[in-house]
Design an enzyme around this catalytic site. Sequence first.
Site, PDB file in Angstrom:
ATOM      1  N   LYS A  52      47.976  10.481 -14.266  1.00 40.30           N
ATOM      2  CA  LYS A  52      49.009  11.524 -14.213  1.00 40.30           C
ATOM      3  C   LYS A  52      48.338  12.878 -14.184  1.00 40.30           C
ATOM      4  O   LYS A  52      47.271  13.063 -14.767  1.00 40.30           O
ATOM      5  CB  LYS A  52      49.900  11.435 -15.462  1.00 40.30           C
ATOM      6  CG  LYS A  52      51.207  12.192 -15.320  1.00 40.30           C
ATOM      7  CD  LYS A  52      52.185  11.400 -14.471  1.00 40.30           C
ATOM      8  CE  LYS A  52      53.594  11.853 -14.616  1.00 40.30           C
ATOM      9  NZ  LYS A  52      54.526  10.747 -14.407  1.00 40.30           N
ATOM     10  N   GLY A  79      69.604  16.182 -17.976  1.00 35.50           N
ATOM     11  CA  GLY A  79      68.614  16.571 -16.969  1.00 35.50           C
ATOM     12  C   GLY A  79      69.129  16.298 -15.570  1.00 35.50           C
ATOM     13  O   GLY A  79      69.391  15.151 -15.223  1.00 35.50           O
ATOM     14  N   GLY A 104      67.543  17.012 -12.593  1.00 37.77           N
ATOM     15  CA  GLY A 104      66.470  17.175 -11.600  1.00 37.77           C
ATOM     16  C   GLY A 104      66.723  16.198 -10.461  1.00 37.77           C
ATOM     17  O   GLY A 104      67.842  15.683 -10.316  1.00 37.77           O
ATOM     18  N   ASN A 105      65.702  15.916  -9.676  1.00 36.17           N
ATOM     19  CA  ASN A 105      65.878  15.023  -8.527  1.00 36.17           C
ATOM     20  C   ASN A 105      66.424  13.657  -8.958  1.00 36.17           C
ATOM     21  O   ASN A 105      67.449  13.196  -8.448  1.00 36.17           O
ATOM     22  CB  ASN A 105      64.544  14.867  -7.775  1.00 36.17           C
ATOM     23  CG  ASN A 105      64.652  13.869  -6.629  1.00 36.17           C
ATOM     24  OD1 ASN A 105      65.647  13.861  -5.898  1.00 36.17           O
ATOM     25  ND2 ASN A 105      63.667  13.014  -6.486  1.00 36.17           N
ATOM     26  N   ALA A 106      65.767  13.036  -9.942  1.00 43.17           N
ATOM     27  CA  ALA A 106      66.188  11.693 -10.359  1.00 43.17           C
ATOM     28  C   ALA A 106      67.575  11.733 -11.015  1.00 43.17           C
ATOM     29  O   ALA A 106      68.442  10.909 -10.706  1.00 43.17           O
ATOM     30  CB  ALA A 106      65.169  11.088 -11.316  1.00 43.17           C
ATOM     31  N   GLY A 107      67.800  12.694 -11.916  1.00 39.01           N
ATOM     32  CA  GLY A 107      69.072  12.786 -12.636  1.00 39.01           C
ATOM     33  C   GLY A 107      70.251  12.983 -11.700  1.00 39.01           C
ATOM     34  O   GLY A 107      71.279  12.301 -11.816  1.00 39.01           O
TER      35      GLY A 107
END
Length: 416
Positions: A108, A220, A222-225
Amino acid sequence: MNPPSLESPFENARKQMLDAADIAGFSKNTVKKLLEPERVLKSNLVVEMDDGDVRSFPSFRSQHSSARGPYKGGIRFHPGVTEDEVMALSVWMSMKTAVLDLPLGGGKGGVVVDPSKLSQTELERLSRAYVARFFRYLGPGTDVPAPDVNTNPKIMAWMVDEYSRLAGKWTPGAFTGKPLSAGGSKGRDRATAQGAFFVLSEFLAEEGQSLQGKTVAVEGAGNAGLTMIGILHAAGAKVVAVSDSGGAAHLAEGFDDQILARLKKERKSVSEYPGAKKIGADELLELDVDILVPAALENRLTATNAPKVRAKLVLELANGPTTPEADAILFKRGIPVIPDILANAGGVTVSYFEQAQNDSNFHWTAEEVAVKLESRMRSATRDVVDKAREHGRELRMGAFVLAMGRIIAAMDARGW
Ligand code: GLU
């Protein structure tokens, strides 16, 4: 408001590995080799700003385990990034790739920066500087980064271009999560949420339940949320609470993902959703809903608020949102936590598909990607549930025992 958590994500990751080792009876000496990353790189990236000023950005790459294949995992751009956090996230990547049985290890990266304060040209220079600085430690057979918090396909395109320039040849397999026009895979942008949906529906089906009519709180956007909200909505669930760094909101009739996406595009907070009631960020975690989906950062469910969680199920779309203490409390209270290393593994799974397509110089259709993702996510879910049952423990421990068993088998086979 809960006090900010001072817990070290890396200590949490180590505790999870030690607990799983105890449960499974893994050899202490072998487990010791997993308690530290194989290598941690750090550097200050010096970047010229548009006004001619020069700024320095601390940056990291933690390479945890290469026993099963090249290090794999995203790079995040966030002002709160720390070396400790990146090390923890690299451990979770090793576990994640092993839970899905992908021939990859875990790594990471992170840069301490608020990318919303940079211009596009500054962001490009920073992205290229990261690759130039760590170049000799990256590459298709070595370490393959991808998007994470606040990084995206555009950034991956700059990075793969910089890598290819330095390598003297087009090397698409050095990064995943690229745009379709630069060697990306169909379905990669939605893969994390799509994978989580397959995991959730497999888990609910095992319990004889479905998503229809379930209420959900998503921390959240963001993209995933945000993608997850759209998928849940389409599956008949009702997302009644949502948040982002600008605030949280509640709406009993349910949020529309299209309107949320529009707010984000206008750079507004989801808490400004028309007609919704603003609530506290921590209040969202304690709402009386069927499913709680933490989709932001680490250490959100802690010993302080876990006793107050009223959701019946937690689905971790974020990495590391639940501390080991909170895990123990939720397990005792009978609230299952579908762990990050299974729940959000759809992203890295399609990253693996992207690499496979790059290697063969051949594109798969969206359907091929979706079918392959679904079968891998569902079978990993069954494996994790079975392992957890076998040991009478929480799902996270089932996932860790499964993953560590696979990593240790590779270490043994390679004579480590
Ligand atoms: N950053 C994502 C994760 O945490 C994706 C990693 C990848 O695709 O390599 O799983």
